[in-house]
Scaffold this active site. Sequence first.
Site, PDB file in Angstrom:
ATOM      1  CE  LYS A 190      -3.263   1.983   2.224  1.00 20.74           C
ATOM      2  NZ  LYS A 190      -4.548   1.917   4.253  1.00 20.74           N
ATOM      3  CB  SER A 214      -7.028   3.307   3.094  1.00 16.40           C
ATOM      4  OG  SER A 214      -6.789   3.154   4.271  1.00 16.40           O
ATOM      5  CB  SER A 219      -8.440   1.144   5.435  1.00 18.84           C
ATOM      6  OG  SER A 219      -9.044   2.177   5.764  1.00 18.84           O
TER       7      SER A 219
END
EC number: 3.5.1.99
Length: 542
Positions: free
Chosen positions: A113, A188, A212
């Site tokens: 990420k 996210s 997330s």
Amino acid sequence: RRRALWRKVAEAQERQERSLVRMEAMVQRFREQHPSVNAVSILSLPLPELSKKLRDGSLPPDHVFYAYVGKALQIATETNCITEFLQESETQLRKAKLMEKQGLLYGVPVSIKDSIDCQGHDSTLGFIKNLNKPAAEDSVVVQVLKRQGAIPFVKTNVPQSLISYDCKNLLFGQTRNPLLYTRTPGGSSGGEGALVGGGGSILGIGTDVGGSLRFPAAFCGICAIKPTGNRLSKRGIMAGVVGQKAVAAAVGPLAKDVESLALCLRALLNEDMFSLDSTVPPLPFNEEVYSSTKPLRIGYYETDFFTMPSPAMRRAVRETKQLLEEAGHTLVPFELTNVDYVIFNYCLRGMFADGGSSFVKKFKGELEKGSTGLFFRLAEAPHWLKTLLSWISKPFVPRFSSIIRSMKENTVDEVWSLHHEIQDFCHQFIAQWKKLNLDVMLCPMLGPALGIGYPAKLSVAVSYTMLYNALDFPAGVVPVTLATDEDEEQLKGYKGYYQDWWDRTLAKAFRGSVGMPVAVQCVALPWQEELCLRFMKEVETL
């Protein structure tokens, strides 16, 4: 000034484009040199099998690496999930081959990420101000992955500031759901969800502070686990709201199946991590708990009485409950209370205890305040205006009133008593759990995937996931069913508990999702990741 900022945005997009071009050239070159390599058969192997073949030498690491680079490129072109190719991954591939001791993830390509530091690369969080500020060193998680022979090869997209469960920012644009392009991949860790869900990565690493990891996994039809906040090292990982202690953030893996998540945790929970970050408790992976077969006592609930579950969510929990009972487990109804209080007074107030001023500061000098609309505008409002709005809206839109109230600035005294209150709540929750003598809990997970742009309007719908960040319990998601025509039909009667604008919007956001995956959440007590995974495996096997 604005022109200079737009120039920076254009540079970031060019760099993203160059990354994809470089990936294409590499794959092309490899295919010309090795025309007989069957990428499709490599991509169809589950992680445990793939890593076994890599370790016993029956699959060369470069065949696997280039197969995944090729597939990742395809998924990135379709969904816009990759922000940057880590070109040192080719060097890492050569290094891994020379390691005298092969790690558990030897030769496995891993996606990372955006907010997780990789040496020499930006962790942007979708902000212009974070461009061209490469990380000085790898985050601890990335260091341990490399020591285990894994090859981090791409960084993936996130929503601006991470405080959102969509996946869009001005630098890299909107990421789409690989299963249906009109849907959000969640966030996210949305780039991870899209890439792993589309098959372009076999293992991804993301973070979770309100769902997330769990939103992207549920929306893209894969598995993920959010461990207890401090089970894995967060050193070298950028947070959405820095320094707040009310809502626990966590790092965790996303993969196609539960066995892959277990393999990843096995690889990460070792001496290397405990010595690189001594604030992490030295708890190695407990095989005994994970492989146990004794029947479980499972608590369950179908709704949190705050966000009304979609028909598909309710059905997912009911069907899973029934199958678990048929498999010999005991299911006990669990009574959830005061979730509204937890969401507003613990989660929102905890994250915006400074009245949202540090959050607003992050956007200073940016070109847009995209997917966090409402929060941003409320955080900017002066104290007297918040008080007034909260008071006026209370009789008409109670939830709006509560949101405003929870975004007021607190004194230090108030923050301390808030932390104390959250601790108390956690102990009460555990006491209720112990009274019923539960091992684990089966809970709904928001789904099917919402349309693109909806999460920004539906911040209240994080209630199912964020509860377990406030409690800091390990929680994983497993896809169990697909949305049917009947679910779609029943949505017409969806009213919601508050029948306010949010409830009406949520009903719209769920629409048109026939055939999309729906997941359930599996929860265990703090530090019981192995039990959580074992339960997830039971659910997956059903």
